[in-house]
Design an enzyme around this catalytic site. Structure first.
Site, mmCIF file in Angstrom:
data_model
loop_
_atom_site.group_PDB
_atom_site.id
_atom_site.type_symbol
_atom_site.label_atom_id
_atom_site.label_comp_id
_atom_site.label_asym_id
_atom_site.label_seq_id
_atom_site.Cartn_x
_atom_site.Cartn_y
_atom_site.Cartn_z
ATOM 1 N N GLN A 487 7.671 -4.190 -8.805
ATOM 2 C CA GLN A 487 8.517 -4.363 -7.619
ATOM 3 C C GLN A 487 9.941 -3.894 -7.928
ATOM 4 O OE1 GLN A 487 10.220 -8.236 -6.602
ATOM 5 N NE2 GLN A 487 9.003 -8.180 -4.735
ATOM 6 N N SER A 490 15.363 -5.742 -7.043
ATOM 7 C CA SER A 490 16.655 -6.218 -7.539
ATOM 8 C C SER A 490 17.461 -5.099 -8.196
ATOM 9 C CB SER A 490 16.448 -7.351 -8.549
ATOM 10 O OG SER A 490 15.882 -8.486 -7.936
ATOM 11 N N SER A 522 9.536 -6.697 -13.395
ATOM 12 C CA SER A 522 8.421 -7.155 -14.229
ATOM 13 C C SER A 522 7.371 -6.064 -14.368
ATOM 14 C CB SER A 522 7.777 -8.401 -13.614
ATOM 15 O OG SER A 522 8.719 -9.434 -13.479
ATOM 16 N N GLU A 605 5.737 -13.203 -2.434
ATOM 17 C CA GLU A 605 6.186 -13.434 -3.803
ATOM 18 C C GLU A 605 6.498 -14.903 -4.019
ATOM 19 O OE1 GLU A 605 9.910 -12.180 -6.749
ATOM 20 O OE2 GLU A 605 9.931 -11.627 -4.646
ATOM 21 N N GLU A 731 18.984 -22.286 -5.575
ATOM 22 C CA GLU A 731 20.057 -22.435 -4.595
ATOM 23 C C GLU A 731 19.723 -21.728 -3.285
ATOM 24 O OE1 GLU A 731 21.162 -23.668 -8.363
ATOM 25 O OE2 GLU A 731 20.428 -21.662 -7.818
#
Length: 752
Positions: A487, A490, A522, A605, A731
């Site tokens: 993926q 990020s 990953s 995910e 968070e």
């Protein structure tokens, strides 16, 4: 959400809520606060006429013929209104008497069911009894504090005799009852004194044990504690929406938002554990009453009921106290005043926890049961119509069992068994019931589904937004586990805030040129293909102008560099795309609408990541296995920590089962699903941390699974730190819960 899940339970909740809104106003509650002495409330006759006092009692005794779960539903609702009077004590007394043998149920339960009698139960006492020739007892001593004792007509009390602890039901007229000034201003407690009271044999509650009474109390007091917590969560959240400070609602500040979300998490854990305790109690009762059940089966069901009740005894009262404290904090100064109702709920929460007994004692009971091998499998009670469907599924699974290796994996994929909820041909259009049956039958046959890893997040997005050509090209091999994905989402400057990504996608003839860097990817070093989001336009909001691509990881311009994690391993990578060409036919969805596709991927995910320990091996079962190998008794502190982890794991499993049952009933998962996701990500951390603490000085060895228990758990304690980061940080998850479940205002855009 509430303790009950079914349509019938929701209807019951609505009915009780409607009655309470009409009959238990704030003025009624405040009148109880200001009264010089406790009296049976004016609404008692109306409450009894609704059948609420005898919900859990058999019809032969004038009750409604339901069970503890239905009683818990009503207790929770009335707890939300901090209801004065003897309702909870009477329900508990009825449940205790019902659990006994002899004449007492027939004599007393009809009056308790219709409200002409009120009851109370002493959970502690120092009463001594001497048995007479007729089988009765002569008793004397003191029991205190007794919840609702001053209003009770019938008192259920523990008595110490020459044969051990027994229980009696005595009339209040035969004893001396003295009210005690109570912390709870809305409902009293009392001291009960007995002096040479003759208790006939029919009022000795044969077969009733102290453990049984305590477990009933844990369930019913836990249900009221859930109601207290529910009011606190709702009232504090509603206040946070309208209380403005520094130019905006305080619910928009993350400190308040996260506190409210944590309150909801505690509430849903309380509801789930109380709910499961009622199920375990029902199963134990059914097993004990069924013909042909062996002693081992009866004992096993009883142990499970004790285990579930003890967990509810830890989780629910603590949740009520926590939520009440945090509600006062959110209310601020107004919440500290006598005129505000917050302190009434705080007082009730503290009183419930005190009456039930210290949380540490319940936690120690959980630890003892867990260390002795008691656990509880969360099994789905399926409807009768499941039988023919199960037979069809079982027959198909038998065919898969005759295959091996790659052939078996491909057959599972072709039949839609890998992701059965997807539309055909990639799934089976399976409703939740069929999905459950498929998983059960595959497990029973010892068949493991293909390991898709990142592919499990990719398949639903391509199935939903991909072209037919993309689906035919990529989905069969992905579903069979033969195609490995990564993926590419990020970036160094866009982690949780994915929409801030900067990778550029430039339109060229026949396709796109991608340039930029991705990080925390990953298995990119072994992946064959990657899903990638890149910015094709800077116009509009940051969620616009993003496109979703499929990238050949072995293609020209793709550079993968492993990142060494704190474990010393390299699962993550940084990936550089330098002028990488992606043809038009590998764009998923519409150009510029990749955010919609990416959200689909992210939702899958987060579900996947929250389903377990993420491959670290950090499970409660493994932790208990470690305790067996330590060769020593755990200290009191260690037992408390262990119990906390066990209770958390049990609540997560109960929440998961509730999600499944709601889906089987055709409803949305609700708060249970979001809470379970949040708890699951940190649970493996807590398991590993507990293990390392138990290992003591031996935990100085290297984090290497080949170095025995210490190396294994040291690796786990390091590896699990990632779980509250990837897939949406804790968070971010708290923000989602606060905004979507509690309706608190979204965070302001930067600069506003």
């Amino acid at each position: 959400m509430a303790i009950g899940l079914s349509e019938e339970h929701e209807a019951l909740r609505e009915s009780v809520t409607g009655w309470a809104e009409r009959n238990i106003s704030s003025e009624i509650v405040r009148a109880a606060v200001s009264a010089e002495s406790e009296e049976r409330p004016a609404f008692w006759a109306s409450l009894a006429a609704q059948g609420l006092v005898g919900l859990h009692l058999p019809e032969e005794y004038g009750g409604s013929g339901y069970g503890l779960l239905e009683a818990a539903v009503a207790v929770e609702v009335l707890g939300e209104r901090v209801t004065p009077g003897p309702y909870l004590p009477t329900v508990l007394a009825g449940a205790a008497i019902l659990a006994s043998d002899g004449k007492a149920p027939a004599e007393l339960l009809p009056g308790l069911a219709d409200g002409t009698l009120t009851g109370a139960v002493a959970l502690t006492g120092s009463i001594i009894g001497t048995r007479g020739e007729d089988g009765g007892l002569t008793v004397g001593g003191v029991a205190e504090p007794v919840l609702g004792g001053a209003l009770a007509d019938v008192l259920v009390l523990p008595v110490n005799t020459e044969t051990g602890q027994e229980w009696i039901a005595v009339d209040a007229s035969a004893v001396t009852v003295t009210p005690i000034r109570a912390l709870d201003l809305t409902r009293g407690v009392a001291r009960v004194e007995l002096e040479a009271v003759a208790v006939p044999a029919g009022r000795v509650l044969d077969g009733l044990t102290g453990d049984h009474v305590r477990h009933l109390a844990a369930i019913l007091i836990g249900a009221e504690a859930a109601g207290i917590a529910a009011w606190c969560v709702t009232a504090a959240s509603e206040y946070a929406k309208v209380r403005v400070q520094f130019g905006r609602p305080i619910g928009q500040f993350q400190g308040v938002k996260h506190k409210a979300a944590r309150m909801l998490v505690a509430l849903e854990q309380a509801r789930a554990t109380v709910w499961d305790a009622t199920r375990a109690a029902r199963a134990a009762s059914a097993t004990a009453g069924a013909e042909g059940q062996g002693e081992e089966a009866v004992r096993g069901a009883g142990d499970e009921a004790a285990y579930a009740a003890a967990i509810a005894g830890v989780v629910a009262p603590d949740a009520a106290v926590r939520c009440a404290k945090d509600a006062i904090q959110i209310f601020g100064g107004i919440g500290y005043t006598y005129q505000h109702d917050a302190h009434l709920y705080y007082r009730r929460a503290l009183s419930l926890r005190a009456l039930l007994g210290p949380s540490a004692e319940w936690a120690d009971a959980v630890a003892s049961l867990a260390l002795n091998g008691v656990s509880r499998e969360m099994e789905v009670d399926l409807p009768e119509e499941a039988a023919p469907l199960r037979e069809r599924v079982r027959a198909e699974v038998a065919g898969f069992a005759r295959l091996e290796g790659r052939q078996q994996k491909r057959a599972l994929a072709e039949a839609g068994y890998v992701m059965p909820h997807l539309a055909r041909p990639w799934g089976r259009d399976a409703r939740p019931l069929e999905q459950v049956l498929i998983l059960q039958e595959l497990k029973a046959a010892g068949i493991k589904l293909p390991q898709m890893i990142i592919g499990a997040w990719v398949v639903p997005s391509i199935a939903a937004y991909g072209t037919p050509e993309q689906q035919e090209r990529f989905l069969p091999a992905t579903l069979s586990g033969e195609l490995i994905w990564c993926q590419l989402f990020s970036e160094p400057g866009a982690g949780s805030d994915l929409a801030s990504l900067q990778m550029r996608a430039e339109k060229v003839e026949g396709g796109w040129r991608l340039n930029g860097q991705k990080i925390w990817t990953s298995i990119a070093h072994i992946a064959e293909w990657g899903i990638c989001v890149a910015r094709n336009s800077s116009a509009g909001s940051k969620h616009e102008g993003i496109t979703y691509f499929l990238v050949d990881m072995k293609g020209k311009g793709v550079t993968v560099r492993p990142l060494t994690e704190m474990t010393g391993e390299s699962l993550f990578n940084e990936v550089f795309l330098d002028d990488v060409f992606v043809p038009d036919e590998l764009v998923v969805g519409q150009v510029g609408e990749g955010w919609k596709v990416a959200r689909n991927t992210l939702s899958n995910e987060r579900v996947s990541l929250s389903s377990g320990a993420g491959g670290t091996g950090s499970s409660v079962r493994d932790l208990l296995g470690l305790t067996a190998r330590l060769g020593r008794e755990l200290t009191a502190t260690e037992r408390q920590t262990l119990a906390g982890v066990v209770c958390e794991g049990h609540s997560i499993n109960a929440l998961g089962l509730r999600v499944t049952l709601r889906q089987l009933g055709g409803a949305e998962p609700g708060a249970d699903a979001s809470v379970r996701k949040l708890l699951s990500t940190s649970h493996a951390q807590h398991v590993a941390e507990c293990a390392v603490d138990l290992l003591g000085a031996s935990a100085v060895v290297a984090a290497d699974m080949e170095l025995g228990d210490a190396g294994y758990w040291n690796r786990a304690v390091l590896a699990t730190r990632a779980m509250t980061i990837y897939g949406g940080t804790t968070e971010v998850q708290l923000n989602i819960i606060a905004e979507r479940m509690l309706g608190l205002p979204r965070d302001p855009e930067p600069g506003r």
